[in-house]
Design an enzyme around this catalytic site. Structure first.
Site, PDB file in Angstrom:
ATOM      1  N   ASP A   1     -15.244  20.161   8.255  1.00 33.34           N
ATOM      2  CA  ASP A   1     -15.637  21.001   9.390  1.00 33.34           C
ATOM      3  C   ASP A   1     -16.743  20.417  10.256  1.00 33.34           C
ATOM      4  OD1 ASP A   1     -13.874  22.862   8.592  1.00 33.34           O
ATOM      5  OD2 ASP A   1     -15.341  24.256   7.735  1.00 33.34           O
TER       6      ASP A   1
ATOM      7  N   LYS B   1     -31.912  28.599   1.230  1.00 31.81           N
ATOM      8  CA  LYS B   1     -32.453  29.614   2.156  1.00 31.81           C
ATOM      9  C   LYS B   1     -33.947  29.914   1.915  1.00 31.81           C
ATOM     10  CE  LYS B   1     -28.061  31.821   3.272  1.00 31.81           C
ATOM     11  NZ  LYS B   1     -27.036  31.258   2.383  1.00 31.81           N
TER      12      LYS B   1
ATOM     13  N   ASP C   1     -21.446  22.190  12.330  1.00 32.65           N
ATOM     14  CA  ASP C   1     -20.340  22.657  11.506  1.00 32.65           C
ATOM     15  C   ASP C   1     -19.475  23.515  12.427  1.00 32.65           C
ATOM     16  OD1 ASP C   1     -18.691  24.332   9.988  1.00 32.65           O
ATOM     17  OD2 ASP C   1     -20.050  24.278   8.282  1.00 32.65           O
TER      18      ASP C   1
END
EC number: 2.7.7.13
Lengths: 409, 359
Positions: free
Chosen positions: B109, B161, B217
């Protein structure tokens, strides 16, 4: 068999639902199908044989209407007069207090028309019916779908004699699907009956009026009188009033957006009655009126149901559908205007999309706030490439981003 | 040299386009997404590419077969009958990959400049088992952040994250490994990012190299369009001859020569128009991809939209807000499409004023 016509035009405070357009022009002069709202009334009245005079009664400043009256009077070759109510008298109060002026010259018939309605005004047919039935007042009624009827004055009519048996103004429950069109014809004696009814009311003290804030503010005025609630209601079933059944288009011009729908009805009517006013060309679809001073690029596609006013400029590849574009507005190349009213001296930029979402059921204006005609007040501007959908834009606003479902102050 | 491209599954995030074609062969800037990667691999001497697929490999092989000869490269398919995550496919393709040389691994991707030569040189220089490319992002808290030694590029840890700032470099999805990595992986569902990389880092065997230039992406429509903008911008300096210029063009704009742009249009910036399209008079396109065989009607205004193959858009249509039209979709004149996702073979005859999926 001479006649006169009275048009009840109201005043500035009665046009608030017509904002923002009524900020620039009194509601009754707003162009619908290219003509001021009450021009349609006057035009129909002028066609009635022996029409002596058309009287506008209201509480606008006289200067506001002067130019319109002069021009229309000349154009239709009919005498038009404005009577300014110094104090707000109510619909019947005005008629009654100016009865001497109205009855001057002894007209046999007096047509009385509300200004905020749109229909074919078949006044000759109404008059013939009035004379046939021999009562002193005839109300024009029309049948609508039962579920919408209680938004209007409901009439119960004797099918054999055409007499008005019962009248209910905006009833809570179903009374009848025959509604009052706001078009009447009176014989002179009806003014005497009005006078008597007024006296009765004053004695009984029953006419509590909440519809006219001006009246409430100014306190009790013995001459105030509403034609529908105070006169028709008590007179129903007394052998005084007939109901003329009208079959044809009819709509109340309740707010500014309604002009677009009413325009469509008038344009359809024109297609049958005076097709010469409609523009025919390769880039026109359906019924369209374009003022001769407007310039429309041949690659623009216009219609159906569009009015383009004087000195409007329409650019290349523009598309306009179901809309009113007023004087001196410019619509730039590739813009698209759908179900919208673009006020005077406005500007719509290249590839902009100005869009309304039609919201009407035939006789009731929807309360759905996500749907409505988009309206630009005068001098409003939309930058290129934006979309303005279901918005009311106040005068002289410049829009530089997308807007949806908003009133833009 | 060899390379493995992690193609994966159904490409659901790029629906409705991927209802008609597997994602790797959906055209990104007028070239199948996977060809951007295969061509770049070819340039530095990769002679065999293994595609790890778990959905309809035959559709892809039919499409890619002519390119094997054209590019002089062998394309093999490693078909997962069950999804194996991001590491499992390496073990499954073990025999195809292991020729004793380092090999590249790519997520399918991603779009960037693919500096494989620099990556190979860097990898050989540090001598560790693997190198991953990292790219700088504005909001590291959305991603897994790579923490490494500035001087050597040796990776210390991964923080998923992060709520407190630990760095702004994230895994770009482009790797090179020595064959010894294959000994760390079993042919079962395994995450290379969460399971294999931390172990390699703990053994001081994993390094990173910062990717220069753009990276995106492009697995979902909004990013597909942003990625296209970045890619077209990079073409301005690298291959400006591919881009269209002239009246009615606001660059960068890429238009297949077989398409017709009628007069009075204004196209760009960030627009790609595929082969055999017709853009009629007075249309306006901004930040949009138009795929092969599509017609856009006169005076239409289209922004931030992907229009699928063989579709037709009427006149005075407005589309925006990441609308995605599948293959063979037809939109009537004068409609407004706001963030509509329209499945293939639909005819649209009323406006879509709020984002909605049309089945």
């Amino acid at each position: 068999m001479s006649s006169k016509t009275v048009i009840l035009v109201g005043g500035p405070s009665k046009g608030t639902r017509f904002r923002p357009l009524s900020l620039d022009i009194p509601k009754l002069l707003f162009p619908i199908a290219g003509k001021p709202m009450i021009y349609h009334h006057i035009e129909a009245a002028a066609k009635v044989p022996e029409m002596k005079e058309i009287i506008l009664i209201g509480f606008f400043k006289e200067t506001v209407l002067r130019k319109f009256i002069e021009e229309t009077s000349k154009q239709l070759n009919i005498s038009i007069r404005y009577i300014n109510e110094d104090k707000v008298l109510g619909t019947a109060g005005g008629l009654f207090s100016f009865r001497e002026q109205i009855l001057e010259g002894s007209p046999k018939n007096i047509f009385v028309l509300h200004s905020d309605i749109c229909c074919a005004f078949p006044l000759k047919d109404l008059l013939d019916f009035h004379n046939q039935h021999g009562r002193i007042c005839t109300i024009m009624g029309t049948e609508i779908e039962s579920k919408y009827a209680n938004q209007y004055g409901c009439l119960v009519r004797d099918e054999k004699t055409a007499e008005l048996l019962h009248y209910a103004e905006k009833p809570e429950t179903f009374v009848s699907n025959l509604i009052n069109c706001g078009v009447y014809v009176f014989s002179p004696q009806f003014f005497d009956v009005m006078g008597k009814t007024m006296v009765d009311l004053r004695t009984s003290g029953q006419n509590i009026n909440t519809d006219y804030p001006e009246i409430t503010r100014k306190g009790f005025d013995s001459e105030r009188l509403r034609l529908e609630q105070d006169i028709f209601v008590p007179l129903a079933g007394t052998g005084t009033i007939s109901v003329f059944p009208y079959i044809g288009f009819w709509r109340q011009i309740k707010n500014a957006g309604a002009s677009v729908y009413c325009q469509e009805l008038y344009l359809n009517h024109y297609a049958k009655t005076k097709p010469e006013v409609l523009k025919k060309a390769d880039n026109i679809i359906g019924n369209v009126i374009i003022d001769p001073t407007a310039s429309v690029d041949p690659t623009a596609l216009i219609g159906p149901d569009v009015y383009i006013g004087p000195n409007v400029k329409i650019g290349k590849g523009v598309r306009i559908i179901h809309s009113i574009v007023l004087d001196q507005t410019e619509i730039k190349d590739h813009a698209c205007v759908i179900y919208s009213i673009i006020g005077w001296q406005s500007l719509v930029g290249v590839w902009a999309r100005i869009e309304g979402i039609p919201n009407y059921t035939p006789f009731l204006y929807s309360q759905d706030k996500r749907k409505g005609v988009t309206i630009f007040g005068s001098g409003a501007q939309a930058n290129g490439e934006i979309i303005v959908s279901n918005c009311i834009v106040m005068p002289h606003k410049q829009l530089d981003r997308n807007y949806n479902n908003e009133i833009i102050l | 040299m060899k390379a493995l491209i992690l193609v994966g599954g159904f490409g659901t995030r790029l629906r409705p386009l991927t209802l008609s074609k597997p994602k790797p062969i959906v055209e990104f800037a007028n070239k199948a997404m996977i060809l951007h990667q295969i061509e770049a691999l070819c340039k530095i001497g990769v002679n065999e590419v293994v595609l790890a697929v778990n959905y309809r490999p035959q559709l892809m092989s039919a499409y890619l077969q002519p390119y094997e000869e054209k590019l002089g490269i062998k394309i093999s398919y490693s078909h997962e009958t069950v999804p194996l995550g991001t590491a499992g496919p390496l073990a499954l393709a073990r025999d195809l990959l292991n020729d004793g040389e380092p090999f590249f691994v790519l997520n399918s991707d991603i779009i960037c400049d693919f500096p494989f030569a620099d990556l190979l040189a860097f990898h050989k220089n540090h001598g560790g088992e693997g190198t991953i490319m990292v790219t700088k992002v504005e909001e590291p808290s959305k991603y897994g952040v790579v923490v490494y030694k500035e001087e050597t590029g040796e990776i210390l840890k991964f923080v998923e994250k992060p709520q407190v700032y630990v760095g702004n470099k994230i895994n770009a999805g482009v790797y090179i490994f020595n064959p010894s990595i294959l000994d760390r992986i079993q042919p079962k569902p395994t995450s290379i990012e969460k399971e294999i990389f931390p172990a390699m880092a703990a053994d001081n065997q994993l390094y990173c190299m910062q990717l220069e230039g753009f990276w995106m992406d492009v697995g979902q429509p909004k990013d597909f369009l942003s990625g296209m903008g970045l890619y077209l911008n990079s073409l301005k300096s690298k291959q400006p001859e591919l881009l269209s210029t002239g009246t009615g063009i606001i660059g960068p704009v890429l238009i297949d020569p077989s398409s017709v742009i009628e007069p009075g249009c204004l196209i760009g910036p960030n627009v790609t128009i595929g082969p055999n399209c017709v853009i009629q008079e007075g249309a306006r396109l901004i930040n949009t991809t138009v795929l092969e065989g599509t017609t856009i009607g006169k005076n239409s205004w289209i922004k931030s939209t992907i229009i699928g193959w063989n579709s037709s858009i009427g006149k005075w249509v407005r589309m925006e807000n990441t609308s995605v039209l599948g293959e063979d979709v037809h939109v009537s004149d004068e409609l407004y499409i706001n963030g509509g996702k329209i499945l293939p073979h639909k005819s649209i005859t009323s406006s879509i004023p709020e984002p909605e999926i049309i089945m």
